[in-house]
Write a protein that holds these residues in place. Structure first.
Motif, short mmCIF file in Angstrom:
data_model
loop_
_atom_site.label_atom_id
_atom_site.label_comp_id
_atom_site.label_asym_id
_atom_site.label_seq_id
_atom_site.Cartn_x
_atom_site.Cartn_y
_atom_site.Cartn_z
N ASP A 35 0.82 -1.22 0.00
CA ASP A 35 0.00 0.00 0.00
C ASP A 35 0.85 1.27 0.00
O ASP A 35 0.39 2.32 -0.44
N SER A 36 2.07 1.17 0.48
CA SER A 36 2.93 2.36 0.56
C SER A 36 3.25 2.93 -0.83
O SER A 36 3.67 4.09 -0.94
N HIS A 37 3.05 2.14 -1.88
CA HIS A 37 3.33 2.60 -3.24
C HIS A 37 2.15 3.33 -3.88
O HIS A 37 2.29 3.92 -4.95
N LEU A 38 1.00 3.31 -3.24
CA LEU A 38 -0.19 3.92 -3.83
C LEU A 38 -0.06 5.42 -4.10
O LEU A 38 -0.52 5.88 -5.15
N PRO A 39 0.56 6.22 -3.23
CA PRO A 39 0.70 7.65 -3.57
C PRO A 39 1.48 7.87 -4.87
O PRO A 39 1.12 8.74 -5.67
#
Length: 97
Positions: free
Chosen positions: A15-19
């Motif tokens: 999820d940390s890659h979503l931005p």
């Protein structure tokens, strides 16, 4: 999170890659709105490449539910336009706070 790229398969993505992906999604949405075919193609390729590079592919026989579905690399501008919501391809509800 499980991401499906249509015609390719599924990728497990932190999820940390979503931005990062959301920035590309915003650019893609603007290019679709402007009917910028060249920019659209480059950004779609960049978005899919980022998912492939940042994620880990799941085995072909895996049947995990996908939280995000992205178009195939060869999708047309009109096909992607049909997939877009007001938030783009990546719903704001998936983004970390």
């Amino acid at each position: 999170m499980i991401v499906r790229i249509m015609g390719e398969g599924q990728v497990r993505l932190d999820d940390s890659h979503l931005p990062t992906l959301n920035k590309l999604d915003d650019r893609l949405m603007a290019e679709v709105d402007a009917a910028d075919e060249e920019g659209f193609r480059q950004t779609l390729d960049a978005l899919l490449t980022a998912v492939r590079d940042l994620g880990s592919p799941l085995p072909d026989d895996s049947l995990e539910p996908s939280e995000l579905i992205l178009p195939a690399a060869g999708a047309s501008l009109d096909e992607v336009r049909a997939m877009l919501s007001d938030d783009g391809l990546i719903p704001d509800g998936l983004l970390p706070d």
